[in-house]
Design an enzyme around this catalytic site. Sequence first.
Site, PDB file in Angstrom:
ATOM      1  N   GLN A  35      29.192  64.116  11.124  1.00 37.39           N
ATOM      2  CA  GLN A  35      29.033  62.809  11.762  1.00 37.39           C
ATOM      3  C   GLN A  35      30.026  62.643  12.907  1.00 37.39           C
ATOM      4  OE1 GLN A  35      29.059  59.588   8.955  1.00 37.39           O
ATOM      5  NE2 GLN A  35      28.259  58.114  10.426  1.00 37.39           N
ATOM      6  N   TYR A  77      42.835  47.762   5.139  1.00 37.46           N
ATOM      7  CA  TYR A  77      41.799  48.744   4.825  1.00 37.46           C
ATOM      8  C   TYR A  77      42.073  49.424   3.489  1.00 37.46           C
ATOM      9  CZ  TYR A  77      40.332  48.300   9.748  1.00 37.46           C
ATOM     10  OH  TYR A  77      39.904  47.833  10.964  1.00 37.46           O
ATOM     11  N   LYS A 126      18.498  53.662  10.777  1.00 39.60           N
ATOM     12  CA  LYS A 126      18.142  54.088   9.422  1.00 39.60           C
ATOM     13  C   LYS A 126      17.801  52.923   8.495  1.00 39.60           C
ATOM     14  CE  LYS A 126      23.030  54.522   8.057  1.00 39.60           C
ATOM     15  NZ  LYS A 126      24.082  55.499   7.647  1.00 39.60           N
ATOM     16  N   GLU A 168      28.522  64.499  15.810  1.00 37.40           N
ATOM     17  CA  GLU A 168      27.402  63.768  16.396  1.00 37.40           C
ATOM     18  C   GLU A 168      27.885  62.610  17.260  1.00 37.40           C
ATOM     19  OE1 GLU A 168      23.988  64.461  16.289  1.00 37.40           O
ATOM     20  OE2 GLU A 168      24.900  66.348  15.653  1.00 37.40           O
ATOM     21  N   GLY A 185      33.524  55.504  13.380  1.00 41.16           N
ATOM     22  CA  GLY A 185      33.864  55.903  12.027  1.00 41.16           C
ATOM     23  C   GLY A 185      32.946  57.027  11.592  1.00 41.16           C
ATOM     24  N   ASP A 214      42.736  54.695  14.470  1.00 42.10           N
ATOM     25  CA  ASP A 214      42.924  53.269  14.182  1.00 42.10           C
ATOM     26  C   ASP A 214      42.964  52.999  12.683  1.00 42.10           C
ATOM     27  OD1 ASP A 214      42.776  50.354  15.162  1.00 42.10           O
ATOM     28  OD2 ASP A 214      41.078  50.459  13.767  1.00 42.10           O
TER      29      ASP A 214
END
Length: 318
Positions: free
Chosen positions: A291, A54, A216, A294, A285, A49
């Site tokens: 990441q 952006y 976090k 995960e 994202g 996407d």
Amino acid sequence: MKYNKLGKSGLKVSEISFGSWLTFGNQLDTQLVKDTMKEAFKNGVNFFDNAEAYANGLSESLMGQALKEYRREDLIISTKIFWGGNGPNDKGLSRKHILEGTWNSLKRLQLNYVDLIFCHRPDPDTPIEETVYAMNYVINEGLAFYWGTSEWSADQIEQAFEIAEKRNLIAPTMEQPQYNMFVRDKVEKEFLDLFEKYHLGTTTWSPLASGLLTGKYNDGIPENSRLNKFKDVQEYLKSNGLFSDENIDRLKKLDKIAKNIDATMAQLAIAWILKNPNVSTVITGASSVNQVKENIKSIEIKEKLTDDLMNEIKNILK
């Protein structure tokens, strides 16, 4: 990886997808863009996407460089049109900007077409009928295959469907709403009639509420955190009450559930969205390859979310 039909179309999108908002051009350079996209694709992600807004177009340019390494037919690429520049006609959903914005996005992406194109926000200055006609032209010209909306109200989407039916034009296929444990009203209440009546597809964004649902930020926003670099996003979260003491308390309770099923808080948050049958795909994202890995593991966590656990989460979220 599971592949879901996008609304009532025949297009199949991976249940987890990969988005470029806040990362491409802001945190990731060309090589990291390639590396994170490659890891996502390797794990079954087929939907990537993007949007003209952006990083002021740089996000599309970086993705365009990475796309050269793939067979086009294996990918679903999107862009979103609304914010294209500072000129009086560089913003909104007029026929002029939709077409010029689409052409410019395709140049940056180095593509002949995108699979999905979204109206990034509703435009109060342009009649919805003009927008529907313009999107119909985009589809008929082969610049995109399906069009949809993002953060439109149910009434505005209903108008688009009615205009399309009355004028024999192509109707929207999907909506891209924000949806996560703390932002739920559109997907769980407002759009229910649209799902029933039109089988509207959804490509949901911000599954982690800009990182809040990772846990976090439970003790505040660290100086070196990603959220601290984006003051506008931080201000949005605070102004909408997402950083409330009540939500932090909920996060701490949810984190205990995550630990009990050997998941991170982020994986639990994504898996919870995947359980909603009205979600076609969850746009995630990432600022690193790890990441991405995960986030993909959320698929395994989804299978651990029993009815009892979902009810427990429901009671916490209220």
